[in-house]
Design a protein around this motif. Structure first.
Motif, PDB file in Angstrom:
ATOM      1  N   ARG A 297       0.727  -1.279   0.037  1.00 46.51           N
ATOM      2  CA  ARG A 297      -0.005  -0.001  -0.033  1.00 46.51           C
ATOM      3  C   ARG A 297       0.984   1.337  -0.019  1.00 46.51           C
ATOM      4  NH1 ARG A 297      -5.389  -0.365   0.566  1.00 46.51           N
ATOM      5  NH2 ARG A 297      -5.136   1.724   0.311  1.00 46.51           N
ATOM      6  N   SER A 414      -4.599  13.714   1.944  1.00 49.57           N
ATOM      7  CA  SER A 414      -4.685  12.477   1.303  1.00 49.57           C
ATOM      8  C   SER A 414      -4.119  11.606   2.226  1.00 49.57           C
ATOM      9  CB  SER A 414      -3.658  12.436   0.149  1.00 49.57           C
ATOM     10  OG  SER A 414      -2.481  12.935   0.500  1.00 49.57           O
ATOM     11  N   SER A 417      -6.962  10.000   4.522  1.00 47.74           N
ATOM     12  CA  SER A 417      -7.787   8.868   3.766  1.00 47.74           C
ATOM     13  C   SER A 417      -6.861   7.740   3.567  1.00 47.74           C
ATOM     14  CB  SER A 417      -7.984   9.544   2.085  1.00 47.74           C
ATOM     15  OG  SER A 417      -8.638  10.829   2.317  1.00 47.74           O
ATOM     16  N   PHE A 418      -5.518   7.876   3.485  1.00 48.53           N
ATOM     17  CA  PHE A 418      -4.885   6.666   3.116  1.00 48.53           C
ATOM     18  C   PHE A 418      -4.850   5.732   4.319  1.00 48.53           C
ATOM     19  CE2 PHE A 418      -0.356   4.857   3.968  1.00 48.53           C
ATOM     20  CZ  PHE A 418      -0.577   3.708   2.785  1.00 48.53           C
ATOM     21  N   GLU A 421      -8.198   4.247   5.146  1.00 53.97           N
ATOM     22  CA  GLU A 421      -8.583   3.184   4.214  1.00 53.97           C
ATOM     23  C   GLU A 421      -8.118   1.884   4.562  1.00 53.97           C
ATOM     24  OE1 GLU A 421      -7.648   2.765  -0.266  1.00 53.97           O
ATOM     25  OE2 GLU A 421      -8.549   4.605  -0.072  1.00 53.97           O
ATOM     26  N   GLY A 424      -9.571   0.443   7.520  1.00 54.88           N
ATOM     27  CA  GLY A 424     -10.659  -0.511   7.091  1.00 54.88           C
ATOM     28  C   GLY A 424     -10.396  -1.610   6.581  1.00 54.88           C
ATOM     29  N   ASP A 425      -9.317  -1.969   5.876  1.00 56.51           N
ATOM     30  CA  ASP A 425      -9.029  -3.277   5.362  1.00 56.51           C
ATOM     31  C   ASP A 425      -8.862  -4.390   6.448  1.00 56.51           C
ATOM     32  OD1 ASP A 425      -8.880  -2.427   2.698  1.00 56.51           O
ATOM     33  OD2 ASP A 425      -6.800  -1.966   2.794  1.00 56.51           O
ATOM     34  N   GLU A 429     -13.399   0.193  11.406  1.00 58.32           N
ATOM     35  CA  GLU A 429     -14.281   1.118  10.455  1.00 58.32           C
ATOM     36  C   GLU A 429     -14.970   2.230  11.523  1.00 58.32           C
ATOM     37  OE1 GLU A 429     -15.975  -1.737   8.105  1.00 58.32           O
ATOM     38  OE2 GLU A 429     -14.944  -0.881   6.439  1.00 58.32           O
TER      39      GLU A 429
END
Length: 651
Positions: A297, A414, A417-418, A421, A424-425, A429
């Motif tokens: 990632r 950003s 957001s990264f 995300e 969340g994986d 969440e």
RNA sequence: GCCGGUGUGGCGCAGUUGGUAGCGCAGACGAUUUGUAAUCGUCAGGUCGUCGGUUCGAGUCCGACCACCGGCUCCA
């Protein structure tokens, strides 16, 4: 004066009552059930006793048992009863404070003759509390001047200190503004300094349990004396209490330290030292998968990978300020050549700064994002070490982003957001964001810089329209931070990722880049840890998943069980197919009955247990037991099974 | 670091008033060949956290240390 008053309820409806009506009268006028559940009233966001006389035209909310505020009151009142019981049982003792806390309450004491509570004492105290509660004692409020208060509590040094700090304004209290304090009495002779409100009578109490004794410093200051604290929990009903105790037991079962042993993931050998973990093959595999995915990632997000050593000469930490501001968190130095001091690194940032500074930088290189799984060592006090979540040796997934002031906001945006995300994986969440500001007396840099950085971070959090919680003074010595606080599968919150904005270290290290104007400029630094530390994140994941790692992280994804020994050849063929698909699979031969092998595999939390017998050999199929499903699926074609899980199996 | 608690084979536990360690699971071996959460038997495994003390004798009593567990921001 009119004979009636009108009050407004939260739903907008109004109620007309005789003058001098109390909160309890209001509740009764609405219904007997409400009157029974009512504990207090709320007017304009402030809580009052039910016995308060209502003013005309006030907006009143009735606080009932079972609501969050109702529970707080219940717990606070139970804390009073605890103090009453302790003072009855240990006459001459001093009592300090007893607030409600999340899911419970505590009370701090200094026992007469310097005695200590033991676990057995809790039972005796509970009995005394039950006795008090059975007497249906009523809580009554009284207001006093400071002088009267000091007189009333002249034998209680902690209460006196609190009254004095209300008097001189060091204790922020609304009641202090009118110069009066309030006390609550119940039973014969028990009186406690208290802002209130309280339940009307001990009738409302009873579903409580004392949980443990602990030491706690007076006013949380380790330089002051240590008091004896008793923790308890209290609820509106026996059932709510029992539910809570079940939840506690459930949380205990998924404790990562326990699961770590059961699932053979990691250990803390005495021989190595406190707070230093080793990862066993299964834990190591999970960790590797986490790290591999993280690298993937980061690569995609424009990070570059760097490496730095574990020790360094003292100079570096002098320049960075760590020796001035972070020394107590560091292991003591080792003296090497020519009496040179070397330190184990507690943070990676100075190393990444040196990489930045290794040559002249152009604006065209910015933002420069450096990433490292950097192992750091921190000397945590012996008493705070806790499983994988608080250790002395840990690996941060540490990134430092160097950018221009102009790029700062976009980059932060950003970045957040990264971070969200990737969290969340892992199924994380549910979160809120905390903003930690300048730690008073423990930070360098100008107030302006701090304010600018703090404002940038709080703007960032605000644009996400998530809850922002303020953590006053919780920042690092070089800058403020926002942290993502995640709620796990059973509702506990954990501080996970942190993003820190830093104007100080670039200054201290004289970092520069050449701009398009050919002038030299100072970059801004963003410190960021996503997992925080791999160890801690791992520990939290164990608890979040309750040991049942998702397919892509499971050390063994598929296990095959032949029904009889003569099915083994067929099973080996299936195993080969699974391996060819890249799946992590193994086979348990038929030395034991199938039921026993199923049980073992379920305890190992294997995501898919495949069973193959006569039918399957004939039809190229298998029986599929999916983790968490009740019934197996029989006669599934091997190809269908493999293709159905392939997507989930790898990240 | 401080307060309280705990420390017995890999894991979970028992061990009475101090008399020289036991159980279950796991493990090894053998038998059993099994269609969905524990097949049977045999065997092996512990200087009772470490060090020191009291005692004729210590897992049990005392002391020190180590490790682990629960706490130490929640402000009447």
């Amino acid at each position: 004066m009119s004979k009636t008053i009108v009050v407004e309820l939260p739903d907008g409806s109004t109620k007309e009552l005789p003058a001098n009506s109390t909160g309890l009268d209001l509740a009764k006028s609405i219904g007997p059930k409400l009157a029974g559940a009512a504990l207090a009233i709320e007017i304009d966001g402030k809580l009052y006793d039910l016995g308060l006389e209502l003013a005309d035209k006030s907006h009143v909310n009735i606080v009932v048992a079972g609501s969050a505020k109702g529970r707080e009151i219940l717990r606070h009142s139970t804390a009073h009863v605890l103090a009453q019981a302790v003072l009855n049982l240990w006459p001459g003792s001093h009592f300090a404070i007893g607030p409600p806390v999340e899911d419970g309450f505590y009370y701090d004491f200094e026992l007469a003759d310097n005695k200590r509570f033991t676990d057995e004492d809790l039972l005796a105290i509970e009995q005394e509390m039950d006795r008090i509660i059975d007497e249906s004692q009523s809580f009554s409020r009284e207001e006093l001047s400071l002088e009267e208060g000091l007189k009333l509590f002249e034998d209680q040094p902690f209460k006196s200190e609190i009254i004095r700090s209300i008097g001189d304004g060091t204790l922020n209290s609304e009641v202090a503004s009118d110069g009066r304090i309030s006390v609550y009495r119940n039973g014969e002779g028990f009186v406690d300094l208290c802002r209130g409100p309280h339940v009307g009578s001990t009738d409302k109490l009873g579903s409580f349990k004392l949980l443990r004794v602990a030491g706690a410093y007076w006013r949380g200051d380790e330089k002051r004396q240590q008091l004896q604290r008793i923790y308890g929990t209290a609820w509106e009903s026996r059932k709510a209490l029992d539910d809570y105790l079940v939840r506690l037991a459930e949380a205990e079962k998924r404790d990562h330290r326990k699961l770590g042993v059961e699932l053979d993931l990691f250990s803390f050998p005495d021989e190595i030292g406190s707070g230093l973990a080793v990862f066993h093959p299964k834990g190591g595999l999970i960790r590797k998968l986490m790290e591999d995915y993280s690298r993937k990632r980061h690569e995609a997000a424009g990070y570059q990978f760097v490496y730095s050593p574990h020790i360094t000469k003292a100079n570096l930490f002098e320049e960075s300020g760590h020796l001035d501001w972070f020394a107590e968190g560091m292991f003591p130095p080792m003296q090497l050549d020519n009496e040179q001091n070397y330190y184990l690194k507690p943070m990676n940032c100075p190393f990444h700064i040196l990489i930045y500074r290794s040559r002249q930088r152009s604006y065209k290189e910015l933002p420069l994002r450096l990433f490292e799984f950097g192992t750091v060592y921190r000397y945590e006090k012996s008493g705070v070490i806790h499983g994988l979540t608080r250790v002395r040796g840990m690996t941060q997934d540490d990134a430092h982003i160097f950018c221009s002031i102009d790029q700062m906001e976009t980059e932060l945006d950003s970045l957040l957001s990264f971070v969200l995300e990737v969290l969340g994986d892992y199924g994380l969440e549910d979160y809120f964001i905390e903003l930690s500001t300048k730690p008073p007396g423990k930070a360098f840099g100008s107030d302006e810089d701090w304010e600018r950085a703090t404002a940038a971070l709080s703007n960032l959090a605000r644009t996400r329209s998530v809850d922002l919680v303020l953590d006053e003074g919780g920042g690092a010595f070089y800058g403020p931070k926002i942290s993502v606080q995640v709620r796990d599968a059973i509702g506990r919150t954990w501080q996970m990722s942190t993003i820190q904005l830093d104007f100080q270290l670039p200054q201290r290290f004289g970092l520069e880049y050449v701009g398009s104007d050919n002038d030299r400029h100072r970059p801004v630094m963003i410190h960021r840890a996503l997992f925080g530390t791999v160890e801690r994140f791992f520990g939290i994941l164990v608890e979040h998943y309750n040991g049942s790692f998702p397919l892509w992280l499971s050390p063994i994804q598929v296990r095959i069980l032949p029904v009889r020994a003569d099915h083994e050849d067929y099973c080996h063929l299936v195993l080969k197919r699974l391996h060819e698909s890249g799946l992590r699979a193994d086979l348990l031969e038929a030395h034991e009955p199938l039921g026993s092998r199923i049980r073992k595999s379920k305890l190992d939390r294997i995501p898919y247990i495949l069973v193959a017998g006569d039918d399957d050999v004939n039809e190229s199929s298998i029986g599929v037991n999916e983790r968490g499903e009740g019934q197996p699926r029989r006669g599934v074609k091997i190809d269908d099974f493999i293709s159905s899980i392939l997507k989930e199996a790898f990240r």
